[in-house]
Design an enzyme around this catalytic site. Structure first.
Site, PDB file in Angstrom:
ATOM      1  N   SER A  33       0.813  -1.233   0.000  1.00 41.51           N
ATOM      2  CA  SER A  33       0.000   0.000   0.000  1.00 41.51           C
ATOM      3  C   SER A  33       0.836   1.267   0.000  1.00 41.51           C
ATOM      4  O   SER A  33       0.293   2.355   0.136  1.00 41.51           O
ATOM      5  CB  SER A  33      -0.942  -0.008   1.210  1.00 41.51           C
ATOM      6  OG  SER A  33      -0.196  -0.104   2.404  1.00 41.51           O
ATOM      7  N   SER A 287     -14.849  25.920 -27.436  1.00 38.03           N
ATOM      8  CA  SER A 287     -15.196  24.655 -28.084  1.00 38.03           C
ATOM      9  C   SER A 287     -14.202  24.403 -29.210  1.00 38.03           C
ATOM     10  O   SER A 287     -13.724  25.334 -29.846  1.00 38.03           O
ATOM     11  CB  SER A 287     -16.625  24.736 -28.637  1.00 38.03           C
ATOM     12  OG  SER A 287     -16.793  23.790 -29.678  1.00 38.03           O
ATOM     13  N   LYS A 293     -18.353  29.535 -28.987  1.00 38.42           N
ATOM     14  CA  LYS A 293     -18.654  29.066 -27.631  1.00 38.42           C
ATOM     15  C   LYS A 293     -17.727  29.619 -26.550  1.00 38.42           C
ATOM     16  O   LYS A 293     -16.541  29.766 -26.748  1.00 38.42           O
ATOM     17  CB  LYS A 293     -18.594  27.539 -27.563  1.00 38.42           C
ATOM     18  CG  LYS A 293     -19.682  26.814 -28.321  1.00 38.42           C
ATOM     19  CD  LYS A 293     -21.085  27.143 -27.828  1.00 38.42           C
ATOM     20  CE  LYS A 293     -21.411  26.533 -26.494  1.00 38.42           C
ATOM     21  NZ  LYS A 293     -21.571  25.071 -26.570  1.00 38.42           N
ATOM     22  N   ASN A 295     -17.675  28.364 -22.696  1.00 38.55           N
ATOM     23  CA  ASN A 295     -18.371  27.392 -21.853  1.00 38.55           C
ATOM     24  C   ASN A 295     -18.006  27.511 -20.372  1.00 38.55           C
ATOM     25  O   ASN A 295     -16.848  27.782 -20.035  1.00 38.55           O
ATOM     26  CB  ASN A 295     -18.042  25.968 -22.325  1.00 38.55           C
ATOM     27  CG  ASN A 295     -18.589  25.691 -23.712  1.00 38.55           C
ATOM     28  OD1 ASN A 295     -19.632  26.214 -24.087  1.00 38.55           O
ATOM     29  ND2 ASN A 295     -17.872  24.880 -24.474  1.00 38.55           N
ATOM     30  N   GLU A 300     -19.118  23.238 -14.429  1.00 40.09           N
ATOM     31  CA  GLU A 300     -19.590  21.892 -14.767  1.00 40.09           C
ATOM     32  C   GLU A 300     -18.709  20.819 -14.144  1.00 40.09           C
ATOM     33  O   GLU A 300     -19.189  19.800 -13.652  1.00 40.09           O
ATOM     34  CB  GLU A 300     -19.617  21.719 -16.290  1.00 40.09           C
ATOM     35  CG  GLU A 300     -20.689  22.570 -16.957  1.00 40.09           C
ATOM     36  CD  GLU A 300     -20.548  22.585 -18.477  1.00 40.09           C
ATOM     37  OE1 GLU A 300     -19.976  21.637 -19.043  1.00 40.09           O
ATOM     38  OE2 GLU A 300     -20.996  23.561 -19.093  1.00 40.09           O
TER      39      GLU A 300
HETATM   40  N1  ARG Z   1      -1.303  -0.976   5.305  1.00 35.10           N
HETATM   41  C1  ARG Z   1      -2.145  -1.402   6.356  1.00 35.10           C
HETATM   42  C2  ARG Z   1      -3.480  -0.641   6.347  1.00 35.10           C
HETATM   43  O1  ARG Z   1      -3.546   0.378   5.757  1.00 35.10           O
HETATM   44  C3  ARG Z   1      -1.484  -1.194   7.666  1.00 35.10           C
HETATM   45  C4  ARG Z   1      -1.954  -2.140   8.705  1.00 35.10           C
HETATM   46  C5  ARG Z   1      -1.533  -3.510   8.359  1.00 35.10           C
HETATM   47  N2  ARG Z   1      -1.886  -4.445   9.395  1.00 35.10           N
HETATM   48  C6  ARG Z   1      -1.919  -5.748   9.156  1.00 35.10           C
HETATM   49  N3  ARG Z   1      -2.277  -6.478  10.162  1.00 35.10           N
HETATM   50  N4  ARG Z   1      -1.647  -6.261   8.001  1.00 35.10           N
HETATM   51  O2  ARG Z   1      -4.453  -1.057   6.925  1.00 35.10           O
END
Ligand code: ARG
Length: 475
Positions: A33, A287, A293, A295, A300
């Site tokens: 992540s 446009s 035009k 716009n 929007e």
């Molecule tokens: N990247 C994880 C989240 O956003 C952090 C927590 C991860 N915890 C775990 N037990 N895998 O939730």
């Protein structure tokens, strides 16, 4: 495609001891992540510094270890800010990245920082710290936008325009009144963010994975250090729930729905049919095919972006629905939606402000639109009520006058002679005519909440007072 684990990964993971085999590169990237939570780097560093200092004070780690951790965490923050250190896209998440760096640079001292902590409470702290800052920024942007609306309103206290119901001209109001109505809505949005902030201002650190810790952590100390009002009450709740993110996303989706409605008005007003507003050229687009035009694309697009924030709120609600207690990896999906809502709202507020403050309003057209649509009919009915006629009969009498006018090809009740008016009710006198003028109609609507210029001036003053009370994010 081959889904077998492929090349072993170079970057160590925090849970390396348990599993002999690692996910392959694609699978690892799928569950990582850092691409999203990388923006929590500064909050993660702050949380770790508070945690390390507390561990030392409680005798869990030696003071010199805490000092080394603190110095290194500060350095990492500075390097990231200066751009001399980049996030490693191969790290699993921001927590792994920073702990990995600490270990790389400090050896065993780095390995001590996670005592009594889980990424579950770590991410909850990071996110709450981040939202607190975001709310402060959002409230600041809202205050600026409210300022722009109120300044514009002050210039147009006497700018008469039709007020609409069912998108049909209804009764005369002023532009100041219309803009103050918008300002009231934005003011509540600002309050809603404040309310959300009040509730989320509790520190989850020390909640661990879900059941706290056997180590003698001082949760009050870390809460204080990080600027939270208090520690959270229940560790399981702290790692399992994201209602604070929902409240923020909810408040932002309401705010964006407001902006989208204002922008709908602006788009209508900018069209030839209304011609109430002239957007600045620099806040319009052309446009590619139709040379004539100009716009209202900004209006929007802000209107369209409300779709994103609504979607983000629905995503978050769906994410949480039916999730068993306590932490589940699903929760990792909360950030993208929330960050997008925050970014969208911040940008849209700025764009909306630029568009409004550079626009010119067509006073003549607005005033002209107040005649010809029988906007004075309610005034005529209330005239009769003041003379003692029951309202329902007065309403019918004024409606018949409107029909008389239409039959005679007349554009307003004022075009009827006194004799013709008396044909409908003996109560009519010559003093009626002056009252049918839209300016007079507006001036006499001076009840609290009404459009009379002096009353709108009071509303603006009131809104400015509220703005002063809680500037930006402070109480
Ligand atoms: N990247 C994880 C989240 O956003 C952090 C927590 C991860 N915890 C775990 N037990 N895998 O939730």
């Amino acid at each position: 495609m081959n889904h077998k684990p492929d090349t072993p990964r170079r970057i160590p993971v925090l849970w390396g001891g348990r599993l002999e085999e690692r996910p392959g590169a694609e699978a690892f990237a799928f569950q990582a992540s850092i691409g999203v939570d990388g923006r929590l780097a500064m909050e993660d560093i702050e949380g770790s510094r508070a945690h390390a200092a507390m561990l030392a004070k409680q005798g869990v780690i030696p003071p010199e270890t805490a000092a080394a951790l603190d110095g290194e965490l500060r350095r990492i923050g500075e390097e990231l800010a200066a751009g001399t250190l980049a996030l490693d896209p191969e790290a699993e998440d921001i927590h792994s990245f920073i702990e990995g760096l600490l270990t790389e640079r400090l050896g065993d001292s780095g390995r001590m920082v996670h005592a009594g902590r889980s990424r579950n409470d770590q991410i909850a702290v990071d996110l709450r710290l981040y939202i607190k800052r975001a709310i402060s920024l959002l409230r600041g942007e809202l205050a600026e936008t409210l300022g722009t609306l109120l300044d514009t309103a002050e210039d147009h206290l006497d700018t008469i325009m039709p007020g609409y119901t069912h998108l049909q001209r209804a009764q005369p109001v002023t532009l100041a009144y219309h803009l103050s109505a918008w300002a009231c809505a934005l003011n509540r949005d600002r309050d809603r963010l404040w309310d959300a902030l009040e509730r989320l201002d509790e520190c989850p650190l020390g909640s661990g994975a879900l059941a706290g810790s056997t180590l003698p952590l001082d949760r009050d100390l870390t809460a204080r250090t990080l600027g939270f009002k208090r520690p959270t009450l229940n560790a399981m709740d702290s790692v399992a729930d994201r209602d604070f993110a929902l409240e923020c996303a909810g408040a932002l989706s309401i705010l964006m729905v407001h902006l989208s409605r204002f922008c709908e008005d602006i788009s209508l007003w900018a069209g030839e049919e209304f011609n109430f507003i002239r957007l600045a050229e620099s806040w319009s687009t052309g446009s590619s095919i139709m040379p004539q035009k100009k716009n209202p694309d900004f209006a929007e697009l802000i209107r369209g972006k409300a779709g994103r924030t609504t979607g983000n709120l629905v995503s978050l609600l769906t994410l949480l629905k039916g999730l068993p207690y306590a932490y589940n990896k699903d929760l990792q999906e909360d950030k993208e939606a929330l960050f997008d809502s925050i970014d969208t709202a911040l940008t849209c507020l700025r764009m909306f402000r630029g568009m409004i403050s550079s626009a010119a309003f067509n006073r003549e057209r607005m005033k002209a639109a107040c005649t010809g649509g029988f906007l004075e009919a309610t005034d005529a009915a209330e005239y009769l009520v003041r003379k003692g006629m029951p309202f329902r009969r007065a309403h019918e009498t004024a409606a018949l006058l409107v029909r008389d006018c239409i039959a005679a090809g007349q554009k307003s009740i004022g075009q009827r002679t006194l004799e013709e008016l008396r044909g409908r009710s003996e109560l009519f006198d010559g003093d009626l005519y002056a009252l049918l003028d839209p300016v007079s109609s507006v001036q006499r609507r001076k009840l609290p909440g009404g459009p009379a210029p002096e009353e709108v001036r009071r509303q603006i003053r009131e809104l400015r007072k509220l703005l002063g009370r809680r500037p930006g994010g402070s109480p």
